[in-house]
Design an enzyme around this catalytic site. Structure first.
Site: not given
Ligand code: ACO
Length: 426
Positions: A263, A302, A358
């Site tokens: 988070h 996101h 972020d």
């Molecule tokens: N890098 C590479 N691939 C990614 C990323 C990423 N940052 N985020 C998602 N993906 C891919 C996943 O591997 C998945 O691919 P697939 O369909 O081939 O399996 C697809 O995109 C969907 O990803 P999910 O994990 O299902 O997306 P979700 O909505 O659950 O996750 C999250 C969102 C947690 C923010 C994710 O994008 C992530 O981990 N980002 C990096 C961490 C980050 O920056 N967090 C800050 C969020 S902003 C905040 O909280 C203030």
């Protein structure tokens, strides 16, 4: 075809038709009509609206974020954190007199009881500042026992003022303790962010004058982080608040949720990632690793924004202003190269992965001299206004009862207590 949804229970043949509200919501009571014991399994609230709220509107597909209807772009450009805090809390932008009164109230509540200071001085020498903040906010409830009177509006207002006013003081004290520096008391002749920077950085000079560009940049970051509707920490605030806990205990719970790396900790992870890549030349190889599923591009993607996070655009501008004063962060070139490569790559665009809030905020904090451990603390300070706005809204919402989700029980059926000698295992 009307705006209704019909559920049919094929086990019984019973059907229930319910209207779909303008915001695409149906009441769960529809399912109870069908079968009082039917449950929706929704562990991460993917399809569950846990409350009604008039505080913040996010449209992830369109890249929209509004506080009380006002676009985040206008607020970041023209308002400041304290005004935005009052907007979030009351629903309206204040008039000149009310705003002046609010600023004055916050300013005269920045000091903490000396015993709060002594309390913080008892932490282990290398205590994480966020752990100190969470615990000390919880401890505040013991200093203000009147806070339990949550349905008295005046009492409630006083605690809101105290929390918003004291958060920067506690945050700066936590930092000073972690680096072995004496605490700097608030200077009430300074504005909110300038005062925080003074408590952070002042050494022997009679008055610490933060650079106005840095002060303003931090204020913009505070505006951007002030609320983001029903995220994990706000949900914690509402859940604890629904038990009618005092606001210090509920805020401590929210801050504890924010402390989690999924988070509030992502901006720290972005810095670690950029340090690992080290130079723009390392970007293509890193991107290939991400595409092979070996790690994620931190600061991208996101749960809600499937378009550019509107906060990221503003932050990028703010970063340029900060770097013009303090000199560029050497990691900026890596970040820019990373963004360019990712935005031109089908892997990221097909999955709608764009920079989030972020991606650049950590670079700004680092360039301003904040240690990595302070990043989540810097998030908690402004988010306090959002948490409290949701808490106030919750207390006035007649639909809200104590939060008590149901579960899918998958444990054993009834069994009987065996004697020690009859139990399997060592
Ligand atoms: N890098 C590479 N691939 C990614 C990323 C990423 N940052 N985020 C998602 N993906 C891919 C996943 O591997 C998945 O691919 P697939 O369909 O081939 O399996 C697809 O995109 C969907 O990803 P999910 O994990 O299902 O997306 P979700 O909505 O659950 O996750 C999250 C969102 C947690 C923010 C994710 O994008 C992530 O981990 N980002 C990096 C961490 C980050 O920056 N967090 C800050 C969020 S902003 C905040 O909280 C203030």
């Amino acid at each position: 075809m009307g705006d209704t949804v019909t559920f049919t229970d094929d086990r019984t043949g019973k059907s229930v038709t319910v209207p779909v509200e303008a915001d695409n919501t149906i009441p769960s009571s529809a399912l109870r009509q069908l079968d009082p014991d039917l449950r929706v399994y929704d562990p991460a609230f993917f399809s569950t609206a846990s409350c009604t709220s008039a505080v913040t509107h996010v449209d992830g597909d369109a890249g929209i974020l509004r506080y009380r209807g006002y676009p985040i772009e206008e607020l970041a450009e023209r308002s400041d954190y304290l005004e935005v805090a009052l907007l979030l809390l009351t629903g309206e932008l204040p008039g000149a007199e009310a705003l002046q009164r609010w600023r004055q109230e916050i300013t005269v509540h920045t000091y903490v009881h000396e015993n709060v200071k002594h309390f913080m001085q008892q932490f282990h020498h290398d205590a994480h500042p966020m752990g100190m903040l969470v615990s000390t906010v919880a401890a505040l409830s013991t200093f203000y026992p009147d806070a339990k009177d949550i349905f008295d509006e005046d009492v409630r207002h006083k605690q809101i003022v105290r929390l918003i006013a004291k958060m920067p003081t506690l945050a700066a004290f936590a930092h000073r303790y972690s680096v072995g520096m004496p605490f700097v008391y608030p200077d009430n002749s300074l504005d909110y962010t300038t005062n925080f920077l003074s408590m952070m950085w002042k050494v022997a000079e009679p008055r610490y004058d933060a650079h106005p560009v840095l002060s303003r940049a931090l204020d913009v970051l505070f505006v951007l982080h002030a609320d983001h509707e029903q995220n994990c920490s706000t949900t914690a605030m509402r859940t604890v608040g629904s038990a009618h806990a005092d606001p210090y205990s509920a805020t401590a719970a929210a801050a504890a949720a924010l402390y989690g790396p999924r988070h509030g900790g992502a901006n720290e992870a972005v810095i670690h990632m950029l340090e690992g890549i080290a130079t723009p030349a390392g970007v293509p190889a890193f991107i290939e690793r991400v595409k092979r599923g070996e790690g994620r591009l931190m600061g991208f993607g996101h749960r809600v924004y499937k378009n550019y996070d509107p906060r990221a655009r503003i932050i990028k501008r703010t970063a340029d202003e900060v770097f013009a004063v303090v000199g560029s962060n050497p990691l900026l070139d890596v970040a820019l190269a990373l963004e360019e490569v990712a935005l031109g790559d089908d892997y990221f665009t097909e999955r709608q992965l764009y920079p989030n809030v972020d991606f650049y905020s950590g670079l700004i904090y680092q360039a301003m001299g904040f240690p990595l451990e302070m990043f989540t603390v810097l998030f908690a300070i402004p988010r306090t206004a959002g948490w409290l706005a949701h808490w106030v809204e919750l207390l006035g919402d007649r639909d809200q009862r104590i939060a008590r989700p149901r579960q899918r029980y998958i444990g054993p059926g009834e069994r009987h207590y065996p004697e020690l000698a009859e139990r399997p295992g060592p």
